[in-house]
Design a protein around this motif. Structure first.
Motif, PDB file in Angstrom:
ATOM      1  N   THR A  82       0.830  -1.204   0.000  1.00 55.14           N
ATOM      2  CA  THR A  82       0.000   0.000   0.000  1.00 55.14           C
ATOM      3  C   THR A  82       0.866   1.257   0.000  1.00 55.14           C
ATOM      4  O   THR A  82       0.642   2.189  -0.783  1.00 55.14           O
ATOM      5  N   MET A  85       2.761   1.830  -3.394  1.00 56.84           N
ATOM      6  CA  MET A  85       1.923   2.341  -4.476  1.00 56.84           C
ATOM      7  C   MET A  85       1.430   3.757  -4.192  1.00 56.84           C
ATOM      8  O   MET A  85       1.408   4.619  -5.080  1.00 56.84           O
ATOM      9  N   THR A  92      -4.910   2.354  -4.029  1.00 54.69           N
ATOM     10  CA  THR A  92      -4.934   0.907  -3.831  1.00 54.69           C
ATOM     11  C   THR A  92      -6.121   0.496  -2.971  1.00 54.69           C
ATOM     12  O   THR A  92      -6.639   1.288  -2.177  1.00 54.69           O
ATOM     13  N   SER A  94      -7.896  -3.584  -1.437  1.00 56.77           N
ATOM     14  CA  SER A  94      -7.738  -5.036  -1.402  1.00 56.77           C
ATOM     15  C   SER A  94      -9.095  -5.710  -1.288  1.00 56.77           C
ATOM     16  O   SER A  94     -10.034  -5.147  -0.714  1.00 56.77           O
ATOM     17  N   ARG A 127      -4.769  -7.796  -4.391  1.00 58.55           N
ATOM     18  CA  ARG A 127      -4.365  -6.395  -4.315  1.00 58.55           C
ATOM     19  C   ARG A 127      -4.694  -5.714  -5.631  1.00 58.55           C
ATOM     20  O   ARG A 127      -4.325  -6.203  -6.709  1.00 58.55           O
ATOM     21  N   VAL A 129      -4.740  -2.005  -7.907  1.00 60.32           N
ATOM     22  CA  VAL A 129      -4.225  -0.658  -8.104  1.00 60.32           C
ATOM     23  C   VAL A 129      -5.072  -0.005  -9.182  1.00 60.32           C
ATOM     24  O   VAL A 129      -5.176  -0.528 -10.295  1.00 60.32           O
TER      25      VAL A 129
END
Length: 234
Positions: A82, A85, A92, A94, A127, A129
């Protein structure tokens, strides 16, 4: 040097120097063939390899384009996905697939140096993005050595696991990682929205607390077409 590699180098240089940027259409195969006086087969091989590596992308009926740059994790220290990014301006989140207390298997017993009666905490997440699935993290925590840990009060779909651990007073120390290339199986391809057999980066991380006890064992799978991994060596 083979001609197709020379052409690949030219294309990559055009991208790295900013002559072609993300979203630009590159010249057609015919145009490249005429410009560099090489065969159509050579052009197709060069472009095909750049598409497979995620530098270029094809859209049927429209042409070949410069792909979005790969997300890069630079590791001079132990940080969370996290944080990596977010520091690069990416949003981000999840999807938590599993958050449970489980019996330990032989591998975890060996890594954590625990008895077969000791349970571990398992956290499995996809995960994302910018809403694109990038990786799968499967983490096991040796929570037997942190009995007062209360991770269930954190929303791990939005929060970093490492931040939650920090807030709980868990002090992480040294981590050892290994990185290898693997091919996506059917389950991985489904989670990451890629084809079966696509290249995937597989990371294994073993993390100790500052007191030396092994606390975390993680397996991380990342899309090789969207993610790259850089170590800073000092």
């Amino acid at each position: 040097m083979p001609l197709y590699i020379q052409l690949k180098d030219v294309i990559v240089e055009n991208i790295e120097t900013g002559k072609w940027v993300y979203g630009d259409t590159i010249p057609t195969e015919t145009e490249l063939q005429k410009q560099y006086k090489i065969s159509r087969i050579t052009v197709r091989q060069a472009i095909g390899e750049l598409v497979n590596s995620g530098i270029l992308t094809r859209i049927q009926g429209k042409g070949t384009f410069v792909a979005a740059p790969k997300l890069e994790s630079i590791r001079p220290e132990l940080t969370s996905f996290t944080r990596d990014m977010n520091e690069r301006g990416f949003k981000t989140k999840s999807y938590v697939m599993d958050f449970s207390i489980e019996n330990s298997n032989e591998r975890l017993q060996r890594v954590f140096q625990i008895a077969d009666t000791v349970k571990v905490t398992k956290i499995e997440r996809i995960r994302l993005v910018s809403d694109i699935p990038i990786g799968i993290h499967t983490t096991y925590l040796n929570t037997s050595i942190t009995p007062h840990l209360q991770l269930d009060k954190y929303i791990l779909s939005d929060e970093s696991l490492y931040s939650a651990l920090h807030n709980e007073g868990v002090l992480l120390g040294e981590a050892h990682e290994t990185v290898e290339a693997v091919l996506a199986d059917q389950q991985t391809s489904g989670y990451l929205d890629i084809s079966v057999g696509s290249a995937v980066l597989a990371l294994t991380r073993i993390t100790r607390l500052q007191d030396g006890n092994v606390f975390e064992y993680s397996k991380m799978l990342y899309r090789a077409d969207k993610y790259k991994y850089t170590n800073v060596l000092k």
